[in-house]
Design a protein around this motif. Structure first.
Motif, PDB file in Angstrom:
ATOM      1  N   PRO A 113      19.477   0.400  -4.376  1.00  0.00           N
ATOM      2  CA  PRO A 113      18.588  -0.216  -5.048  1.00  0.00           C
ATOM      3  C   PRO A 113      17.641  -1.157  -4.173  1.00  0.00           C
ATOM      4  N   GLN A 114      17.983  -1.342  -2.923  1.00  0.00           N
ATOM      5  CA  GLN A 114      16.911  -2.409  -2.241  1.00  0.00           C
ATOM      6  C   GLN A 114      15.728  -1.356  -1.878  1.00  0.00           C
ATOM      7  N   LEU A 115      16.152   0.008  -1.658  1.00  0.00           N
ATOM      8  CA  LEU A 115      14.984   0.762  -1.140  1.00  0.00           C
ATOM      9  C   LEU A 115      14.314   1.167  -2.602  1.00  0.00           C
ATOM     10  N   TYR A 116      14.735   1.087  -3.591  1.00  0.00           N
ATOM     11  CA  TYR A 116      13.716   1.106  -4.761  1.00  0.00           C
ATOM     12  C   TYR A 116      13.033   0.168  -4.991  1.00  0.00           C
ATOM     13  N   LEU A 117      13.459  -1.274  -4.669  1.00  0.00           N
ATOM     14  CA  LEU A 117      12.630  -2.302  -4.773  1.00  0.00           C
ATOM     15  C   LEU A 117      11.570  -2.397  -3.896  1.00  0.00           C
ATOM     16  N   VAL A 118      11.911  -1.822  -2.678  1.00  0.00           N
ATOM     17  CA  VAL A 118      10.809  -2.192  -1.400  1.00  0.00           C
ATOM     18  C   VAL A 118       9.685  -1.082  -1.628  1.00  0.00           C
ATOM     19  N   VAL A 119      10.065   0.169  -2.168  1.00  0.00           N
ATOM     20  CA  VAL A 119       9.038   1.121  -2.225  1.00  0.00           C
ATOM     21  C   VAL A 119       8.193   0.877  -3.435  1.00  0.00           C
ATOM     22  N   LEU A 120       8.647   0.363  -4.640  1.00  0.00           N
ATOM     23  CA  LEU A 120       8.002  -0.240  -5.625  1.00  0.00           C
ATOM     24  C   LEU A 120       7.121  -1.336  -5.383  1.00  0.00           C
ATOM     25  N   LEU A 121       7.391  -2.357  -4.703  1.00  0.00           N
ATOM     26  CA  LEU A 121       6.646  -3.638  -4.339  1.00  0.00           C
ATOM     27  C   LEU A 121       5.419  -3.182  -3.204  1.00  0.00           C
ATOM     28  N   THR A 122       5.932  -2.277  -2.474  1.00  0.00           N
ATOM     29  CA  THR A 122       5.042  -1.709  -1.305  1.00  0.00           C
ATOM     30  C   THR A 122       3.932  -0.837  -2.011  1.00  0.00           C
ATOM     31  N   GLY A 123       4.414  -0.321  -3.031  1.00  0.00           N
ATOM     32  CA  GLY A 123       3.228   0.611  -3.956  1.00  0.00           C
ATOM     33  C   GLY A 123       2.292  -0.386  -4.349  1.00  0.00           C
ATOM     34  N   VAL A 124       2.524  -1.672  -4.923  1.00  0.00           N
ATOM     35  CA  VAL A 124       1.793  -2.607  -5.511  1.00  0.00           C
ATOM     36  C   VAL A 124       0.712  -2.943  -4.474  1.00  0.00           C
ATOM     37  N   GLY A 125       1.222  -3.164  -3.021  1.00  0.00           N
ATOM     38  CA  GLY A 125       0.054  -3.228  -2.072  1.00  0.00           C
ATOM     39  C   GLY A 125      -0.854  -2.255  -2.055  1.00  0.00           C
ATOM     40  N   THR A 126      -0.114  -0.922  -1.869  1.00  0.00           N
ATOM     41  CA  THR A 126      -1.208   0.054  -1.824  1.00  0.00           C
ATOM     42  C   THR A 126      -2.001   0.518  -2.779  1.00  0.00           C
ATOM     43  N   VAL A 127      -1.486   0.280  -3.975  1.00  0.00           N
ATOM     44  CA  VAL A 127      -2.756   0.159  -5.136  1.00  0.00           C
ATOM     45  C   VAL A 127      -3.962  -0.941  -4.796  1.00  0.00           C
ATOM     46  N   PHE A 128      -3.758  -1.947  -4.372  1.00  0.00           N
ATOM     47  CA  PHE A 128      -5.055  -2.694  -3.960  1.00  0.00           C
ATOM     48  C   PHE A 128      -5.775  -2.292  -2.654  1.00  0.00           C
ATOM     49  N   ALA A 129      -5.054  -1.783  -1.724  1.00  0.00           N
ATOM     50  CA  ALA A 129      -5.691  -1.702  -0.555  1.00  0.00           C
ATOM     51  C   ALA A 129      -6.247  -0.481  -0.820  1.00  0.00           C
ATOM     52  N   ASP A 130      -5.902   0.753  -1.462  1.00  0.00           N
ATOM     53  CA  ASP A 130      -6.558   1.971  -1.592  1.00  0.00           C
ATOM     54  C   ASP A 130      -7.851   1.751  -2.617  1.00  0.00           C
ATOM     55  N   VAL A 131      -7.547   1.313  -3.708  1.00  0.00           N
ATOM     56  CA  VAL A 131      -8.965   0.862  -4.484  1.00  0.00           C
ATOM     57  C   VAL A 131     -10.021   0.079  -3.823  1.00  0.00           C
ATOM     58  N   ALA A 132      -9.576  -0.670  -3.166  1.00  0.00           N
ATOM     59  CA  ALA A 132     -10.414  -1.816  -2.547  1.00  0.00           C
ATOM     60  C   ALA A 132     -11.184  -1.033  -1.298  1.00  0.00           C
ATOM     61  N   ALA A 133     -10.407  -0.458  -0.497  1.00  0.00           N
ATOM     62  CA  ALA A 133     -11.079   0.444   0.689  1.00  0.00           C
ATOM     63  C   ALA A 133     -11.941   1.310   0.029  1.00  0.00           C
ATOM     64  N   GLN A 134     -11.739   2.232  -0.979  1.00  0.00           N
ATOM     65  CA  GLN A 134     -12.792   3.238  -1.646  1.00  0.00           C
ATOM     66  C   GLN A 134     -13.850   2.378  -2.320  1.00  0.00           C
ATOM     67  N   SER A 135     -13.608   1.270  -2.785  1.00  0.00           N
ATOM     68  CA  SER A 135     -14.940   0.516  -3.517  1.00  0.00           C
ATOM     69  C   SER A 135     -15.532  -0.115  -2.374  1.00  0.00           C
ATOM     70  N   TYR A 136     -15.184  -0.577  -1.171  1.00  0.00           N
ATOM     71  CA  TYR A 136     -15.783  -1.116   0.015  1.00  0.00           C
ATOM     72  C   TYR A 136     -16.568  -0.183   0.798  1.00  0.00           C
ATOM     73  N   LEU A 137     -16.334   0.879   0.602  1.00  0.00           N
ATOM     74  CA  LEU A 137     -16.815   2.156   1.633  1.00  0.00           C
ATOM     75  C   LEU A 137     -18.616   2.255   1.185  1.00  0.00           C
ATOM     76  N   PRO A 138     -18.942   2.406  -0.057  1.00  0.00           N
ATOM     77  CA  PRO A 138     -20.240   2.386  -0.317  1.00  0.00           C
ATOM     78  C   PRO A 138     -21.283   1.304   0.196  1.00  0.00           C
ATOM     79  N   GLU A 139     -20.465   0.079   0.109  1.00  0.00           N
ATOM     80  CA  GLU A 139     -21.264  -0.983   0.774  1.00  0.00           C
ATOM     81  C   GLU A 139     -21.188  -1.265   2.250  1.00  0.00           C
ATOM     82  N   LEU A 140     -20.375  -0.531   2.835  1.00  0.00           N
ATOM     83  CA  LEU A 140     -20.438  -0.566   4.224  1.00  0.00           C
ATOM     84  C   LEU A 140     -21.430   0.422   4.949  1.00  0.00           C
TER      85      LEU A 140
END
Length: 419
Positions: A113-140
């Motif tokens: 269960p702890q692994l389940y929680l960690v991968v789920l919450l880490t995935g939340v961070g990945t959502v923001f990281a991936d979308v922000a990086a791809q949106s930032y690239l044309p600006e850079l």
């Protein structure tokens, strides 16, 4: 922001801006840690916590479930927030979450269960990281250099698949999975520190604030993808690729560790063969697109290569392991080409003000497909058998080029450029 296109020769002569070099360096380090952790977590679950095929499938599904839960609204938030700050916060948050796994193991209270929680919450961070990086690239880098920049980033990611998974397998084999996960946490911290340095050379101009409330802004991003004659078939095809590849990837740890009796190092090397294929795809995507057109570069590799995925279903010890690795490499090559051309096309076809929401919509679909594929793999592995998941993935993957072929993308020579 609108950047005046330059010629191909100018692209090759001009150095990358330091802001992009920092983003690239962070991606290099982050990618290495990500692929180590991606291998170490299921190995830890199978070998140290005796996880069943169903539990392995659920663990893989939860790692991408955040894209289904918050993927679409994340695009609206990212279009409102400074993208560099989003990237830094996402890295440091994921570092803390991942570090909790080895701490819990050494304390003696780690559980599934702890692994389940960690991968789920880490995935939340990945959502923001991936979308922000791809949106930032044309600006850079400007829109005129998107294909070159994406080719470099995808090549880096593929290289990290080779090095990260291969190194991860060796670290897990020699020093245990918890130690490999520590390395994953450290790379997130280093990446965040590097991203925090993107300041002086980064363009300061930001896209105009979208009109309307939250729901209206979210709907505008979804509508942009759903009604665009180029983006809609691209979304369907790439989502299908992700789902079918995930059917295979999710069950590979079970096949290697239980059915074939091979170790984590062998699993890492096999997955590393996919990294070699993805690297070759990223490197050859640009010349292939220039030779046959961007549209044909999206569907032709699928027609020619995807059926080779059937070789993966023959995986066994001895020579058949090498045969399966060749099939896996071919599939990964096709995916590498599709990533470079597809990401560049969708960035080029989207105005600056919609980039966050467009990328979030794509990530919702693409990573949501990974979640569905992992769940299906777990169900098939638990209630039918593991090999059935491999066969289902190979058969379905061989048809994923059809949505692009049956659309205006089929003969597209060059991607459009949005204002």
């Amino acid at each position: 922001m609108t950047t005046t296109p330059t010629t191909t020769s100018e692209h090759r002569a001009d150095p990358w801006p330091s802001s992009f070099r920092l983003l690239y360096t962070a991606a290099l380090i982050d990618g290495a840690g990500f692929h180590i952790g991606q291998l170490a977590l299921p190995v830890l679950a199978v070998s140290l916590l005796a996880a069943s095929p169903g539990q392995v499938g659920l663990l893989s599904a939860l790692s991408t479930a955040a894209f289904l839960l918050i993927g679409l609204p994340a695009g609206v938030w990212i279009d409102r927030l400074p993208r560099r700050a989003v990237l830094v916060t996402a890295d440091l948050t994921r570092a803390a979450l991942v570090a909790s796994v080895p701490v819990a193991w050494w304390a003696g209270w780690l559980s599934i269960p702890q692994l389940y929680l960690v991968v789920l919450l880490t995935g939340v961070g990945t959502v923001f990281a991936d979308v922000a990086a791809q949106s930032y690239l044309p600006e850079l880098v400007g829109r005129g250099r998107l294909v070159a920049a994406n080719s470099l980033l995808m090549s880096t990611n593929a290289t990290m698949q080779i090095a990260g998974r291969g190194l991860g397998g060796l670290v897990v084999q020699a020093l245990t999975a918890p130690v490999a996960i520590v390395l994953d946490a450290v790379t997130f911290v280093v990446s965040g520190v590097i991203l925090a340095r993107i300041r002086a050379d980064a363009p300061r101009r930001r896209p105009p604030r979208a009109a309307g409330g939250f729901a209206r802004q979210l709907a505008a991003g979804v509508r942009h993808v759903a009604t665009n004659p180029l983006l809609r078939p691209l979304a369907i095809s790439t989502s299908s690729i992700n789902l079918t590849m995930q059917l295979t990837t999710t069950m590979l740890p079970v096949v290697f560790l239980r059915e074939l009796g091979l170790g984590a190092a062998a699993l890492g090397l096999f997955l590393g063969a996919g990294g070699i294929g993805a690297l070759l795809g990223a490197v050859t995507a640009r010349p292939l697109a220039e030779r046959v057109g961007h549209g044909r570069a999206l569907w032709l590799p699928g027609l020619l290569v995807a059926p080779l995925g059937g070789l993966v279903t023959l995986i066994d010890t001895g020579p058949m392991l090498w045969v399966a690795a060749c099939g896996w490499l071919a599939l990964a090559w096709r995916t590498g080409v599709a990533n470079v051309i597809g990401i560049s096309l969708r960035q080029g076809a989207t105005p600056d003000a919609l980039l966050g929401r467009m990328n979030a919509t794509f990530r919702f679909l693409l990573t949501g497909s990974l979640t569905i594929g992992a769940v299906l793999a777990g169900v098939l592995g638990e209630y039918v058998d593991v090999r059935t998941a491999l066969v289902a993935g190979a058969v379905a993957n061989a048809m994923t080029w059809l949505p692009v072929f049956c659309s205006p993308l089929r003969t597209l020579d060059r991607p459009p450029t949005a204002d």
